[in-house]
Design an enzyme around this catalytic site. Structure first.
Site, PDB file in Angstrom:
ATOM      1  N   SER A  25      45.520  39.246  40.238  1.00  8.49           N
ATOM      2  CA  SER A  25      46.208  39.154  41.524  1.00  8.49           C
ATOM      3  C   SER A  25      45.791  37.891  42.259  1.00  8.49           C
ATOM      4  O   SER A  25      44.632  37.486  42.218  1.00  8.49           O
ATOM      5  CB  SER A  25      45.866  40.391  42.355  1.00  8.49           C
ATOM      6  N   THR A  26      46.733  37.261  42.900  1.00  8.27           N
ATOM      7  CA  THR A  26      46.421  36.108  43.740  1.00  8.27           C
ATOM      8  C   THR A  26      46.874  36.447  45.143  1.00  8.27           C
ATOM      9  O   THR A  26      48.068  36.501  45.419  1.00  8.27           O
ATOM     10  CB  THR A  26      47.193  34.854  43.277  1.00  8.27           C
ATOM     11  N   GLY A  27      45.931  36.727  45.979  1.00  7.46           N
ATOM     12  CA  GLY A  27      46.274  37.075  47.350  1.00  7.46           C
ATOM     13  C   GLY A  27      46.031  35.894  48.263  1.00  7.46           C
ATOM     14  O   GLY A  27      45.696  34.809  47.827  1.00  7.46           O
ATOM     15  N   LYS A  28      46.219  36.154  49.542  1.00  7.11           N
ATOM     16  CA  LYS A  28      46.009  35.090  50.503  1.00  7.11           C
ATOM     17  C   LYS A  28      44.530  34.745  50.606  1.00  7.11           C
ATOM     18  O   LYS A  28      44.155  33.608  50.781  1.00  7.11           O
ATOM     19  CB  LYS A  28      46.518  35.538  51.883  1.00  7.11           C
ATOM     20  N   ASP A  55      42.597  48.333  56.647  1.00  5.22           N
ATOM     21  CA  ASP A  55      43.755  47.742  55.971  1.00  5.22           C
ATOM     22  C   ASP A  55      44.303  48.766  54.986  1.00  5.22           C
ATOM     23  O   ASP A  55      44.678  48.451  53.859  1.00  5.22           O
ATOM     24  CB  ASP A  55      43.381  46.445  55.249  1.00  5.22           C
ATOM     25  N   SER A 110      41.991  36.171  48.476  1.00  7.07           N
ATOM     26  CA  SER A 110      41.169  36.319  47.289  1.00  7.07           C
ATOM     27  C   SER A 110      42.012  36.253  46.033  1.00  7.07           C
ATOM     28  O   SER A 110      43.219  36.436  46.078  1.00  7.07           O
ATOM     29  CB  SER A 110      40.438  37.656  47.332  1.00  7.07           C
ATOM     30  N   VAL A 111      41.325  35.989  44.951  1.00  2.00           N
ATOM     31  CA  VAL A 111      41.953  36.034  43.641  1.00  2.00           C
ATOM     32  C   VAL A 111      41.136  37.020  42.817  1.00  2.00           C
ATOM     33  O   VAL A 111      39.913  37.012  42.878  1.00  2.00           O
ATOM     34  CB  VAL A 111      41.944  34.653  42.969  1.00  2.00           C
ATOM     35  N   VAL A 112      41.823  37.901  42.130  1.00  2.00           N
ATOM     36  CA  VAL A 112      41.110  38.918  41.357  1.00  2.00           C
ATOM     37  C   VAL A 112      41.325  38.669  39.865  1.00  2.00           C
ATOM     38  O   VAL A 112      42.454  38.450  39.427  1.00  2.00           O
ATOM     39  CB  VAL A 112      41.576  40.334  41.742  1.00  2.00           C
TER      40      VAL A 112
HETATM   41  P1  ADP Z   1      43.505  41.253  48.631  1.00  2.00           P
HETATM   42  O1  ADP Z   1      42.634  40.979  49.809  1.00  2.00           O
HETATM   43  O2  ADP Z   1      43.994  40.029  47.957  1.00  2.00           O
HETATM   44  O3  ADP Z   1      44.591  42.259  48.926  1.00  2.00           O
HETATM   45  P2  ADP Z   1      42.464  43.320  46.880  1.00  2.00           P
HETATM   46  O4  ADP Z   1      41.047  43.772  46.857  1.00  2.00           O
HETATM   47  O5  ADP Z   1      43.451  44.249  47.497  1.00  2.00           O
HETATM   48  O6  ADP Z   1      42.505  41.883  47.553  1.00  2.00           O
HETATM   49  O7  ADP Z   1      42.890  42.993  45.404  1.00  2.00           O
HETATM   50  C1  ADP Z   1      44.157  42.497  45.084  1.00  2.00           C
HETATM   51  C2  ADP Z   1      44.746  43.246  43.915  1.00  2.00           C
HETATM   52  O8  ADP Z   1      43.887  43.120  42.786  1.00  2.00           O
HETATM   53  C3  ADP Z   1      44.872  44.723  44.154  1.00  2.00           C
HETATM   54  O9  ADP Z   1      46.088  45.037  44.734  1.00  2.00           O
HETATM   55  C4  ADP Z   1      44.759  45.310  42.774  1.00  2.00           C
HETATM   56  O10 ADP Z   1      45.996  45.283  42.125  1.00  2.00           O
HETATM   57  C5  ADP Z   1      43.833  44.332  42.086  1.00  2.00           C
HETATM   58  N1  ADP Z   1      42.448  44.830  42.103  1.00  2.00           N
HETATM   59  C6  ADP Z   1      41.487  44.563  43.005  1.00  2.00           C
HETATM   60  N2  ADP Z   1      40.350  45.182  42.704  1.00  2.00           N
HETATM   61  C7  ADP Z   1      40.572  45.866  41.574  1.00  2.00           C
HETATM   62  C8  ADP Z   1      39.782  46.707  40.727  1.00  2.00           C
HETATM   63  N3  ADP Z   1      38.500  46.967  41.015  1.00  2.00           N
HETATM   64  N4  ADP Z   1      40.361  47.226  39.636  1.00  2.00           N
HETATM   65  C9  ADP Z   1      41.643  46.970  39.340  1.00  2.00           C
HETATM   66  N5  ADP Z   1      42.441  46.200  40.076  1.00  2.00           N
HETATM   67  C10 ADP Z   1      41.920  45.634  41.183  1.00  2.00           C
HETATM   68 MN    MN Z   2      44.785  44.236  49.081  1.00  2.00          MN
END
Ligand code: ADP
Ligand code: MN
Length: 518
Positions: free
Chosen positions: A261-264, A406, A266-268
């Site tokens: 995921s690429t958010g505003k 949130d 963070s990037v996961v």
């Molecule tokens: P943001 O601040 O960018 O919303 P999130 O913590 O919600 O950050 O993470 C973004 C996305 O990454 C989540 O919507 C989810 O799909 C994925 N993600 C984050 N943490 C996990 C995790 N521990 N396991 C699986 N997916 C995750």
């Molecule tokens: Mn989120």
């Protein structure tokens, strides 16, 4: 996708030590150049000497390149970039050291000194971050890398006394000075090697050169900016890559597979856990790496969550923005730990390194669990999910002393037949000056989602708020309800002012105030 560049692979053949052929500037393979024996001899000798030297100078680099990144048949050359960056950093530091020596020599005992600070390769910011095991929070009051105050020519415009007087306009002095000042041009600016000679540069020539040097510099700065921006967008700047790389190298992670995921903010990433546990705990087979973006813009409007959180209050004002971002990661870690203790389904913290949080992965085989927003639940599961969330919100509030802040169908994952809460970096204590407002917003999201989803049992946001908080706000419309919430927050603020922090007068039936021990 290969955002951290660990998956790219290329076959590797040829003689010589592995790291040598991996170096981007390593000797090209199988290139036959005809030349005399003497040339070959001397070149070989030179290479040998170079190898010797490099072995001594960069032992770490060598071990890094032979680390677990190179596994099995998929021989990995992607660490080249990392190596190059590490080497570049070394060179830059060396350059800076040299620059400092020259600065010292240049200034000598003179009362008037000129700072070369601006021409350092390593930005003071980066440099201050270079030690990785430093304690991040304590060292912020004094910034050892702050530039010296620039000094100027004395106002009177001359030195010496009586007959010995030389003004700043003296031709010889001026010419020499101009020559010396050429060194102040950017390091990339070619000025020849006249610096050691007694050259006297006229003002006219000097000014033309200066102009040219500046425009050159601006051009290169623009290019540099562009480059930085594009990497920041992916949140994987060289520093982040280095940390990720070290995690793999240390055996904590097996491989980093790609971006989820690429958010505003963070990037996961997804990663397979390695064999080396952290704090005596085995690393989960699959991990999620949340990399908080080090570009600052997005975080400005999040100040309110952290600035008023008393847990972080004392630190906030003294930190530089980079460290504030690490605080988000730290906050998420603490909040997840609390939730874990209360038994709320959520990712388990593996480790925190600077702005990177490693946690267990919710999902399987690299596929993250779907968000409630995405998954189509049957009515039975929907109802089950609602009651579970109600329970989790109560636990969060009462046992963890937290408000998610949130909470919505975007931050709840459906996995293993239940709901998992994620994304708690912005979560605050209920006693946060806006804590109850955040809770109300959460309740509205949840209530609306389930009411729209056909769960007839789902109450409206006001009822849900009371059910979660244990407060009895009677107002039957949103305006009055919010007014009461704000009045409570105000009361709490006054209470905190009077009685110190960590207490809450929220309870309507005379319960002892919430005190949380971690
Ligand atoms: P943001 O601040 O960018 O919303 P999130 O913590 O919600 O950050 O993470 C973004 C996305 O990454 C989540 O919507 C989810 O799909 C994925 N993600 C984050 N943490 C996990 C995790 N521990 N396991 C699986 N997916 C995750
Ligand atoms: Mn989120």
């Amino acid at each position: 996708m290969d955002p951290v560049g660990v998956a790219a692979a290329a076959p590797e053949t040829g003689p010589g030590p592995a790291w040598q052929s991996k170096c981007p500037w390593g000797a090209p393979k199988n290139v036959v150049i005809s030349c005399s024996l003497a040339d070959v001899m001397s070149e070989q000798l030179a290479k040998e000497l170079q190898l010797e030297e490099e072995k001594v100078a960069f032992p770490e680099v060598v071990t890094v390149a032979e680390g677990p990144f190179i596994t099995g048949e998929n021989t990995d050359t992607s660490s080249d970039l990392m190596l190059a960056q590490m080497l570049q950093m070394e060179f830059d530091r060396e350059y800076d050291a040299q620059l400092r020596r020259e600065e010292k020599k240049f200034n000598g005992d003179s009362k008037v000194s000129i700072s070369f600070e601006n021409y350092r390769k390593v930005h003071p910011y980066e440099d201050s971050d270079s030690s990785e095991d430093e304690v991040d929070w304590q060292d912020t009051r004094h910034d050892p890398y702050r530039a010296d105050k620039p000094t100027t020519t004395p106002k009177k415009g001359f030195i010496g006394k009586g007959k010995e007087i030389t003004t700043k306009h003296d031709e010889v002095v001026c010419g020499r000075k101009n020559t010396a000042r050429m060194e102040n041009f950017g390091p990339d600016f070619q000025v020849g090697d006249g610096i050691g000679m007694d050259l006297k540069l006229s003002n006219q020539v000097f000014n033309a050169l200066k102009q040219h040097a500046y425009s050159e510099e601006r051009r290169s700065a623009r290019l540099h900016e562009k480059k930085e921006h594009s990497t920041a967008e992916k949140a994987v700047d060289p520093k982040t890559r280095l940390i990720l790389y070290k995690m793999v190298n240390a055996g904590i992670l097996e491989t980093i597979t790609g971006c989820i995921s690429t958010g505003k903010e963070s990037v996961v990433f997804h990663a397979y856990g390695g064999k080396t546990g952290v704090d005596d705990k085995a690393v989960p087979p699959e991990c999620a790496l949340k990399v908080f973006k080090t570009t600052l813009n997005e975080f400005k409007n999040r100040d309110k969550y952290i600035k008023d959180d008393y847990r972080f209050k004392d630190r906030f004002s003294k930190l530089n923005p980079r460290k504030v971002i690490r605080m988000w990661a730290e906050k998420e870690m603490h909040n997840l730990t609390r939730m874990q203790k209360a038994g709320i389904p959520c990712p388990e913290v593996v480790m925190l390194k600077k702005h990177i949080l490693v946690m267990s992965f919710i999902g399987q085989d690299q596929v993250p669990a779907p968000k409630l927003k995405e998954v189509k639940l049957n009515s039975e599961d929907m109802k089950k999910a609602y009651y579970q969330i109600l329970h989790m919100m109560q636990q969060l509030y009462k046992e963890c002393s937290l408000v998610h802040a949130d909470l919505s169908e975007y931050n709840m994952l459906w996995h293993d037949g239940k709901v998992w809460l994620i994304d708690v970096s912005q979560s605050v204590e209920p006693t946060h000056p806006h804590g109850l407002e955040f809770l109300f917003r959460d309740c509205r999201n949840v209530s609306q989602f389930f009411q729209k989803g056909g769960v007839s049992e789902a109450p409206n946001e006001r009822e849900l708020f009371n059910a979660v908080s244990g407060l009895n706000i009677a107002a039957d419309n949103e305006v009055d309800f919010l007014a009461e919430i704000e009045a409570l927050e105000k009361m709490n603020e006054d209470h905190v002012q009077k009685h110190g922090k960590k207490t809450s007068p929220f309870s309507s039936d005379g319960d002892p105030p919430i005190i949380y021990n971690e």
